[in-house]
Design a protein around this motif. Sequence first.
Motif, PDB file in Angstrom:
ATOM      1  N   GLU A 111      52.707  38.129  55.090  1.00  0.00           N
ATOM      2  CA  GLU A 111      52.955  36.693  55.019  1.00  0.00           C
ATOM      3  C   GLU A 111      51.688  35.960  55.455  1.00  0.00           C
ATOM      4  N   SER A 148      49.564  32.915  56.538  1.00  0.00           N
ATOM      5  CA  SER A 148      49.808  31.620  57.176  1.00  0.00           C
ATOM      6  C   SER A 148      48.695  30.622  56.899  1.00  0.00           C
ATOM      7  N   ASN A 194      44.533  34.270  58.063  1.00  0.00           N
ATOM      8  CA  ASN A 194      45.518  34.596  59.097  1.00  0.00           C
ATOM      9  C   ASN A 194      46.824  34.993  58.420  1.00  0.00           C
ATOM     10  N   PHE A 195      47.402  36.110  58.855  1.00  0.00           N
ATOM     11  CA  PHE A 195      48.644  36.564  58.232  1.00  0.00           C
ATOM     12  C   PHE A 195      49.408  37.462  59.193  1.00  0.00           C
ATOM     13  N   GLN A 196      50.679  37.692  58.840  1.00  0.00           N
ATOM     14  CA  GLN A 196      51.546  38.571  59.608  1.00  0.00           C
ATOM     15  C   GLN A 196      52.116  39.644  58.696  1.00  0.00           C
ATOM     16  N   ASN A 217      47.202  41.483  66.820  1.00  0.00           N
ATOM     17  CA  ASN A 217      48.018  41.283  68.011  1.00  0.00           C
ATOM     18  C   ASN A 217      49.485  41.452  67.649  1.00  0.00           C
ATOM     19  N   VAL A 254      53.334  40.696  67.384  1.00  0.00           N
ATOM     20  CA  VAL A 254      54.088  39.446  67.330  1.00  0.00           C
ATOM     21  C   VAL A 254      55.244  39.547  68.312  1.00  0.00           C
ATOM     22  N   ARG A 266      55.427  44.582  64.036  1.00  0.00           N
ATOM     23  CA  ARG A 266      54.930  43.393  63.349  1.00  0.00           C
ATOM     24  C   ARG A 266      53.665  42.906  64.047  1.00  0.00           C
ATOM     25  N   GLN A 301      50.202  40.132  64.122  1.00  0.00           N
ATOM     26  CA  GLN A 301      49.520  38.901  63.738  1.00  0.00           C
ATOM     27  C   GLN A 301      48.044  39.247  63.562  1.00  0.00           C
ATOM     28  N   SER A 339      44.105  38.128  62.348  1.00  0.00           N
ATOM     29  CA  SER A 339      43.083  37.125  62.036  1.00  0.00           C
ATOM     30  C   SER A 339      41.865  37.863  61.502  1.00  0.00           C
TER      31      SER A 339
END
Length: 221
Positions: free
Chosen positions: A100, A102, A125-127, A155, A157, A186, A188, A190
């Motif tokens: 996903e 962002s 930036n995504f997850q 990192n 989530v 999950r 995060q 960058s």
Amino acid sequence: MKRTTLLFIVLGFLVITALWWFLLISPRNAKIDEANLALDDARSQETVLQAQIAQLRVVQDNELSFLFALGEMESSIPTDPELDAFLEDLTFLADTTGIEVSSISSAVPAQAEGSTLYTMTVALNFQGEYFEVLGFLYGLEDLERLVVVDTLSLNPVAAEEEVVEETTEEDEDAVEEPRQRPEDSRLQVSLSARLFTRSTVAVPVVTDDGEGDGGDGGDGS
């Protein structure tokens, strides 16, 4: 008298010989030397030309390979920035791997130091789940466009979790703040990367926060 005549004959012969040498033989020898030098130069040029012909034959024999390499270079470092095409590839890769996104942002091309190439910085930036992120990074490496990742931050989530505790009547008015717990896999992410182009054509800065602009709907009466 005979001696004098003989002396004149010898002197005349010497003079004729000297004239014959300086007027005929010496110029001819000079021309022969020039011809030999020209022949040596021609032989040297022949050697150079033969080497060039051999190189051209190698190029001809490997023409398809060279054309393929040129095509790959055009794809990996295009003449124009082609940022829109890269963003389409990036969006397709994100949809395929399930991450996903962002936000996406990019800068205008800037000339690389000590090079004729130009670079564009792209921030993303995504997850996603661990294996989704891994698939996206591998897919980014396999793109036809050359992408150099400069920084990568991952990192876990954290998800909010309500804490249920026994309370007394005196504590009924107390407000329990939810605690954070990391989700199992999950992440995060960058990412900052560079693209390369051979053009000075400027492209507009792209900033996509991943949220569409929705219009306000009117209330029907």
